[in-house]
Scaffold this active site. Sequence first.
Site, short mmCIF file in Angstrom:
data_model
loop_
_atom_site.label_atom_id
_atom_site.label_comp_id
_atom_site.label_asym_id
_atom_site.label_seq_id
_atom_site.Cartn_x
_atom_site.Cartn_y
_atom_site.Cartn_z
CG HIS A 7 -0.36 0.01 2.54
ND1 HIS A 7 -0.12 -1.17 3.23
CD2 HIS A 7 0.09 1.00 3.36
CE1 HIS A 7 0.43 -0.89 4.40
NE2 HIS A 7 0.58 0.42 4.51
CG HIS A 79 3.84 4.56 5.51
ND1 HIS A 79 2.97 5.09 6.43
CD2 HIS A 79 3.37 3.32 5.26
CE1 HIS A 79 2.02 4.21 6.72
NE2 HIS A 79 2.24 3.12 6.01
CD GLU A 130 3.43 -0.50 7.17
OE1 GLU A 130 2.84 0.28 6.40
OE2 GLU A 130 2.88 -1.12 8.09
CO CO Z 1 1.07 1.34 6.30
#
Ligand code: CO
Length: 134
Positions: A7, A79, A130
């Site tokens: 994502h 992020h 991440e």
């Molecule tokens: Co995230």
Amino acid sequence: MIGRLNHVAIAVPDLAAGIALYRDTLGAKVSAPQALPEHGVTVVFVDLPNTRVELLEPLGEGSPIAKFLEANPAGGMHHICYEVSDIRASAAQLEAKGARILGDGEPKIGAHGNPVLFLHPKDFSGTLVELEEV
Ligand code: CO
């Protein structure tokens, strides 16, 4: 090492407004809000055919995205999340190459119930990364 893009996350000052933007204006499917007190955020996921967008709103005092929203009051890209198959092995490889892992270096359980880690943005072209074990 890294696999699929899981994502892209966008910090928003008002989650309801963010949901309305993605659901009503952009016509996407948006999940129900999920509070993640351990991460200091409430999140929703926007499902797209090839990936997801995560919308993040601060939750509680000292949210890790509060300062970001002070600097970016309209919201902004926060992020990017890549999938890895073994998060501890990936973390060890990255540390051996000089990358910094945020926090105490221990994976936490993320929004999908999987272990996640965050990597220092200064080590990754100014982008907070991440890693999610999938
Ligand atoms: Co995230």
